[in-house]
Design a protein around this motif. Structure first.
Motif, PDB file in Angstrom:
ATOM      1  N   LEU A  26       0.835  -1.199   0.000  1.00  0.00           N
ATOM      2  CA  LEU A  26       0.000   0.000   0.000  1.00  0.00           C
ATOM      3  C   LEU A  26       0.871   1.252   0.000  1.00  0.00           C
ATOM      4  CD1 LEU A  26      -2.628   1.566   0.166  1.00  0.00           C
ATOM      5  CD2 LEU A  26      -2.607   1.225   2.665  1.00  0.00           C
ATOM      6  N   GLY A  27       1.904   1.266   0.833  1.00  0.00           N
ATOM      7  CA  GLY A  27       2.796   2.413   0.896  1.00  0.00           C
ATOM      8  C   GLY A  27       3.470   2.689  -0.443  1.00  0.00           C
ATOM      9  N   LYS A  28       3.879   1.632  -1.125  1.00  0.00           N
ATOM     10  CA  LYS A  28       4.505   1.794  -2.439  1.00  0.00           C
ATOM     11  C   LYS A  28       3.513   2.360  -3.443  1.00  0.00           C
ATOM     12  CE  LYS A  28       7.749  -2.014  -1.642  1.00  0.00           C
ATOM     13  NZ  LYS A  28       8.109  -3.413  -2.010  1.00  0.00           N
ATOM     14  N   ARG A  29       2.256   1.927  -3.364  1.00  0.00           N
ATOM     15  CA  ARG A  29       1.236   2.474  -4.268  1.00  0.00           C
ATOM     16  C   ARG A  29       0.967   3.941  -3.949  1.00  0.00           C
ATOM     17  NH1 ARG A  29      -1.584  -2.246  -3.151  1.00  0.00           N
ATOM     18  NH2 ARG A  29      -3.274  -1.122  -2.103  1.00  0.00           N
ATOM     19  N   ILE A  30       0.999   4.280  -2.665  1.00  0.00           N
ATOM     20  CA  ILE A  30       0.817   5.683  -2.260  1.00  0.00           C
ATOM     21  C   ILE A  30       1.880   6.554  -2.909  1.00  0.00           C
ATOM     22  CG2 ILE A  30       1.047   7.272  -0.296  1.00  0.00           C
ATOM     23  CD1 ILE A  30      -0.402   5.134   1.399  1.00  0.00           C
ATOM     24  N   ILE A  31       3.119   6.093  -2.899  1.00  0.00           N
ATOM     25  CA  ILE A  31       4.211   6.868  -3.476  1.00  0.00           C
ATOM     26  C   ILE A  31       4.070   6.969  -4.988  1.00  0.00           C
ATOM     27  CG2 ILE A  31       6.696   6.919  -3.878  1.00  0.00           C
ATOM     28  CD1 ILE A  31       5.799   7.769  -1.078  1.00  0.00           C
ATOM     29  N   SER A  32       3.865   5.848  -5.647  1.00  0.00           N
ATOM     30  CA  SER A  32       3.817   5.865  -7.114  1.00  0.00           C
ATOM     31  C   SER A  32       2.617   6.648  -7.628  1.00  0.00           C
ATOM     32  CB  SER A  32       3.787   4.435  -7.660  1.00  0.00           C
ATOM     33  OG  SER A  32       2.651   3.719  -7.200  1.00  0.00           O
ATOM     34  N   GLU A  33       1.449   6.492  -6.990  1.00  0.00           N
ATOM     35  CA  GLU A  33       0.251   7.206  -7.449  1.00  0.00           C
ATOM     36  C   GLU A  33       0.296   8.683  -7.079  1.00  0.00           C
ATOM     37  OE1 GLU A  33      -2.019   6.236  -9.435  1.00  0.00           O
ATOM     38  OE2 GLU A  33      -1.507   4.109  -9.529  1.00  0.00           O
ATOM     39  N   SER A  34       0.935   9.009  -5.962  1.00  0.00           N
ATOM     40  CA  SER A  34       1.039  10.423  -5.579  1.00  0.00           C
ATOM     41  C   SER A  34       1.898  11.185  -6.587  1.00  0.00           C
ATOM     42  CB  SER A  34       1.614  10.568  -4.171  1.00  0.00           C
ATOM     43  OG  SER A  34       2.973  10.151  -4.112  1.00  0.00           O
TER      44      SER A  34
END
Length: 226
Positions: A26-34
């Motif tokens: 989830l954290g990795k998706r937060i970074i990539s999508e942000s």
């Protein structure tokens, strides 16, 4: 070098985040999508609510990683400067001529990271965000406290490495820190001008022409002090 940089992780100050975003999917998706959302909307239009829709989670889940969007931006820009520092270290490791080292440093500041691949963040989009938004990380009332807490450690780190090169070229030069901070600010600001306010710079410059001004700025300044 490319293989190393593809997998490298920049260690961002733990005070910037609540939970390390790279510690979970989830954290990795937060970074990539942000990255994509900030690039599209700008910081003014970017919200955690919009980000939660992109990552398929709740807004509250994002707040478990970052206290606010300002600290998320600090995280992203810290990664950029840290990654640029890694590029510089790898690129000059076998060089002895300080002028050649400086040319590499200037080109990195003007053109961004040479390597355009990283398994955690998209360097191309990240460079765009740093150009458009990075001033917002420190033009705040909290900048003194955040600087004291090490939020801008990687920015300072890159500065210090280039200052060391200046001292190699001309040990007697009186203002190495001021020269390098001016160089870093100028390359960032003129990248913004080329993109958004083209009448403020020579937008048509291509190839080596983009770095020629900075070569002249640095090398003529240091030569005049000899």
């Amino acid at each position: 070098m490319d293989k190393i940089l593809n997998s490298i992780v920049v260690q961002v100050n733990g005070e910037v985040y609540i939970k390390d975003p790279l510690s979970s999917e989830l954290g990795k998706r937060i970074i990539s999508e942000s990255l994509l959302l900030i690039s599209e909307l700008g910081m003014e239009g970017f919200t955690f609510r919009k980000l939660s829709e992109k990552v398929g989670s709740t807004e509250g889940a994002i707040y478990r990683y970052f206290e606010n969007k300002h600290k998320l931006l600090v995280y992203l820009t810290a990664w950029y400067w840290g990654w640029l520092e890694h590029h510089l270290v790898f690129s000059i490791s076998n060089l002895t001529d300080p002028k050649e080292k400086m040319k590499i440093a200037i080109r990195l500041l003007v053109e961004g990271p040479v390597n355009k691949q990283n398994q955690y963040l998209d360097p191309v989009v990240l460079t765009q965000i740093v150009t458009d938004e990075s001033y917002k990380t420190f033009l705040t009332k909290e900048v003194d406290a955040e600087n004291k807490n090490g939020f801008f450690k990687h920015f300072h780190g890159l500065n210090s490495r280039i200052v060391a090169i200046v001292k190699e070229i001309n040990p007697s030069y009186k203002y190495p820190k001021t020269l390098v901070s001016t160089l870093m600010e100028s390359t960032l600001l003129h990248a913004f001008f080329r993109k958004h306010m083209p009448s403020m710079t020579e937008i048509g410059l291509k190839g080596d022409q983009k770095v020629d001004f900075y070569y002249e700025l640095v090398f003529k300044t240091l030569k005049d002090e000899n």
